[in-house]
Design an enzyme around this catalytic site. Structure first.
Site: not given
Ligand code: IVH
Length: 764
Positions: A31, A34-35, A80, A115, A117, A119, A138, A173, A225, A289, A313, A411, A414, A429, A434
């Protein structure tokens, strides 16, 4: 070398080190070094402003707060995905969809890439001539918000690419890892602000902030991705694309599987589901995909989603149920936590009948009423929580919930009056006597990571308090000292008067011996055990590493310095004569301000230096937080600890410890060096259970040191999965290589090291 050449060289070096640190998690310099590079670059840029460029690593948090976000059109729409649902459609739906794509592409052999997904929040990044030109949300798929300034603050996002096409649009993401999310929510709660319901909301909320300096403080990460516009030279397969993106320094999904049939896809989904809890971030499904990108256009699109990809899902981690009632738990600090008593419901492998409601404000804000249909959610390892109410199902007679009224202002344990902490959303409390608090404190002391008093959980703690034998956890030691503990425990009735059930002599002997042993445990374990406000296991170990004993912590100069530093930082800011609010100040006033400002800065610097030299602070790696140094504990903790030891409870504690002859000392005490003292370790790769900082901390606590590069001076290399060049170097130099088990065995050999911290809520 000219300043221009040196600037450019420094930027390349720093970006490479950023990549190693943030993307590969394998830094190759300290570090400090780097600094030094960073400082040199900043100084050069200050001396030669004409050399400053927006892609300089010093410029991650460049811009000013915005009034609002500009709308930008996506060059290629951000689509989507259509979903398949594990609980509704099941694996059969995967086969059906794959068949439908096969029909669209007759005669082709199809491969699929699976891959996780992630969140989070979908974003698009546009690089022009290697520099980040635009980052956008998006939005509606055609137009999104220009959030470039905010995205730049994410350290795993490269600001400059080398060897990339003139225009490169990548998609991915932004998410908040679970650990960061937990810490972030804690800090919100400590500030009296409501926490976010889940990491995705926290990530989305962060990206919507108008001030990039605030965004920089949020623990966001990014994974890429996909592509927007397809540049020349881009690979024609999804797995090739992921590899190609990684060569530019982008983080890409670590987990992916190439599949050749629906059956393989289903296996891959199961494999992902089995490991995804270990990712450290939330995944709500798999994305499947078509691997050959050239075939995708032929498969085509429906209105908003491609035909060649699906999101699968997982069983939702949310469920709907009915709120039967609200009970209130009393924590060891007296905090009153409302708990939802639910109609039992199945959620990700377990039956949930209780969930946290956090605090009274949360109930009011969400307008949660008894009898409501509610959505509950379980996020990762987080305790289940009530997310919201299904208003359409509300009984019109349901009344708003009033926390204090519900408890009649008393409480539940007590019967004493409760008070609302004016700074926070919590009711308390305040009665230290207590019984519920006493029990919680006793259980807390007995935890494995604290004094490890096996057998003292649940009902035993309850009964010890109920019978009046133990009022303060230290009473156990008084009983043990006068040799009455074992007989008292032996006859302790764990049942009822009608149906007695005693603890028994054997259990009593065991517990009594554990109490005796605990007297000699090191400072860290005691600091953890004593339930000092704000001091959990991690903070206890941090305090023990730089203090000798409890009396020293009680009057700690280091903690006082942390507080003073905070005051000075405010003073420096408030007295800055250049700040906007002092612009109009008359000359005399300006002069006075300048004096205050200069003096405060000087004192601040000297305090920071002393904190650094004592090892209680280190230079910040994150330049974005502009703090320069990071203290081992923050001002809230420092204030709470010092205040506790001046309170009645704290002074009484010190007196009792002395009276009982309990004097825990630090394991990091120079008079008793840790058993790994003098040994140098290098950590590389991903260990199966320990996170790298945790492993490093434990080595340091045992007296060893951890460095980032392998040399002849290295004693051991601890290698996990995907260990790279360091492992090779170690082999060449003949340095012993340990795996995690080997390291743990070595740490355990010292005897006094803590076990892994478990996520142990007080709730259940
Ligand atoms: S591909 C045309 N790959 O899921 C395809 N999406 O429900 C574009 N997401 O809007 C998406 N992980 O925000 C892709 N490995 C992944 C993902 C992913 C999360 C999200 C993305 C998309 C949403 C669709």
């Amino acid at each position: 070398m000219s300043p221009a050449q040196r600037t450019s060289q420094l930027r390349t070096e720093i970006l490479e080190h950023d990549r190693r640190y943030y993307i590969d998690a394998a830094p190759s310099i300290s570090d400090r070094d780097y600094d030094a590079l960073f400082r040199e670059l900043r100084e050069l840029e200050e001396a030669h402003p004409e050399l400053l460029t927006p892609d300089s690593p010093t410029q991650r948090v460049g811009g000013k707060p915005l009034e609002g976000f500009r709308q930008v059109a996506h060059s290629v729409p951000m689509l989507s995905l259509d979903n398949l649902y594990a609980d509704k459609d099941g694996p059969a739906a995967v086969a059906k969809w794959i068949q439908s794509v096969e029909k669209l592409l007759p005669g082709e052999t199809l491969e699929w890439l699976l891959e996780p997904k992630v969140d989070g929040v979908a974003v698009s990044l546009r690089y022009e001539d290697g520099g980040l030109a635009l980052g956008a949300t998006r939005g509606d798929g055609d137009h999104g918000d220009d959030i470039t300034q905010n995205l730049r603050t994410i350290r795993s996002l490269p600001l400059r690419l080398h060897g990339a096409p003139p225009v490169l649009e990548v998609r991915g993401e932004v998410y908040m890892p679970l650990e960061g999310f937990g810490r972030f929510c804690e800090s919100l709660q400590a500030a009296g602000e409501p926490p976010f319901a889940n990491p995705r909301n926290a990530a989305a909320g962060s990206l919507k902030l108008l001030d990039p300096r605030e965004v920089a403080k949020r623990p966001l990460e990014i994974v890429l991705y996909g592509l927007g516009e397809t540049p020349e030279g881009a690979p024609d397969t999804q797995d090739g694309l992921l590899q190609w993106l990684a060569t530019f320094g982008f983080r890409t999904p670590r987990f992916f599987r190439l599949c050749h049939s629906a059956a393989e896809v289903v296996d891959a989904i199961l494999a992902l589901d089995a490991v995804r809890d270990s990712f450290g971030f939330e995944t709500d499904g798999a994305v499947i995909k078509l691997n050959t990108i050239g075939l995708r256009a032929r498969a085509g699109f429906t209105a908003r989603a491609p035909r060649w990809a699906r999101a699968y899902k997982f069983v939702p981690e949310q469920a709907e149920t009915v709120l039967r009632g609200i009970t209130v738990q009393v924590g060891r600090t007296g905090a009153l936590t409302p708990v939802a008593e639910l109609e039992p419901v199945h959620l990700r492998g377990s039956t949930i009948s209780r969930a946290t409601l956090h605090n009274a404000d949360e109930i009011r804000e969400k307008d949660i009423r008894i009898g409501d249909a509610v959505i509950i959610q379980k996020a990762g390892e987080v305790i289940p929580a009530v997310l919201n109410v299904v208003l359409s199902k509300r009984n019109p007679l349901a009344e708003p919930f009033d926390f204090a009224n519900h408890l009649g202002g008393k409480c539940p344990a007590c019967g004493g009056d409760i008070v609302k902490n004016p700074d926070f959303a919590v009711w308390l409390c305040p009665n230290l006597h207590c019984p519920a608090q006493r029990t919680r404190r006793l259980e807390y002391m007995a935890k494995r990571t604290a004094l490890d008093l096996e057998g003292l959980g649940g009902i035993v703690a309850d009964k010890l308090v109920e019978s009046g034998l133990v009022k303060h956890p230290l009473d156990l030691f008084a009983l043990e000292q006068n040799q009455t503990l074992s007989p008292q425990l032996a006859s302790l009735n764990l049942g009822t008067t009608e149906d007695p059930r005693v603890f028994g002599p054997k259990n009593a002997q065991k517990l009594s011996a554990a109490v005796q042993r605990a007297r000699t445990l090191p400072l860290a374990r005691w600091l953890h055990a004593l339930a000092i406000p704000e001091v959990g296991e991690t903070i206890a170990h941090a305090l023990a590493a730089s203090h000798q004993d409890i009396p020293q912590v009680a009057t700690s100069e280091l903690l006082k310095n942390v507080l003073r530093r905070e005051e000075l930082r405010k003073l420096v800011e408030d007295s800055n004569p250049k700040s906007r609010r002092h612009k109009e100040a008359p000359p005399q006033e300006a002069e006075r301000l300048l004096e205050t400002h200069t003096a405060a800065r000087q004192e601040l610097r000297s305090i920071e230096e002393s904190l650094l030299s004592s090892g209680f602070a280190k230079k910040s790696k994150r330049k974005t937080d502009e703090e320069g140094i990071v203290c081992t504990v923050g001002p809230n903790v420092a204030g709470a600890v010092l205040a506790y030891f001046t309170s009645d409870a704290g002074t009484e504690l010190l007196r009792r410890l002395k009276q009982l002859g309990i004097h825990p000392v630090s394991a990091a005490n120079p008079t008793s060096p840790g058993h790994l003292s003098g040994k140098t370790f290098v950590l590389t790769g991903t260990l199966p259970t320990l996170k790298r900082p945790e492993a490093a901390e434990r080595i340091r606590l045992a007296g060893g040191s951890v460095t980032s590069s392998v040399s002849r001076k290295t004693d051991y290399v601890v290698a996990g999965a995907e260990a790279g060049s360091k492992l090779e170097e170690a082999t060449q130099l003949g340095i012993p290589i340990l795996d995690e088990a080997g390291l743990l065995a070595m740490l355990e050999a010292g005897g006094s090291q803590p076990g892994r911290q478990t996520l142990q809520g007080e709730l259940f």
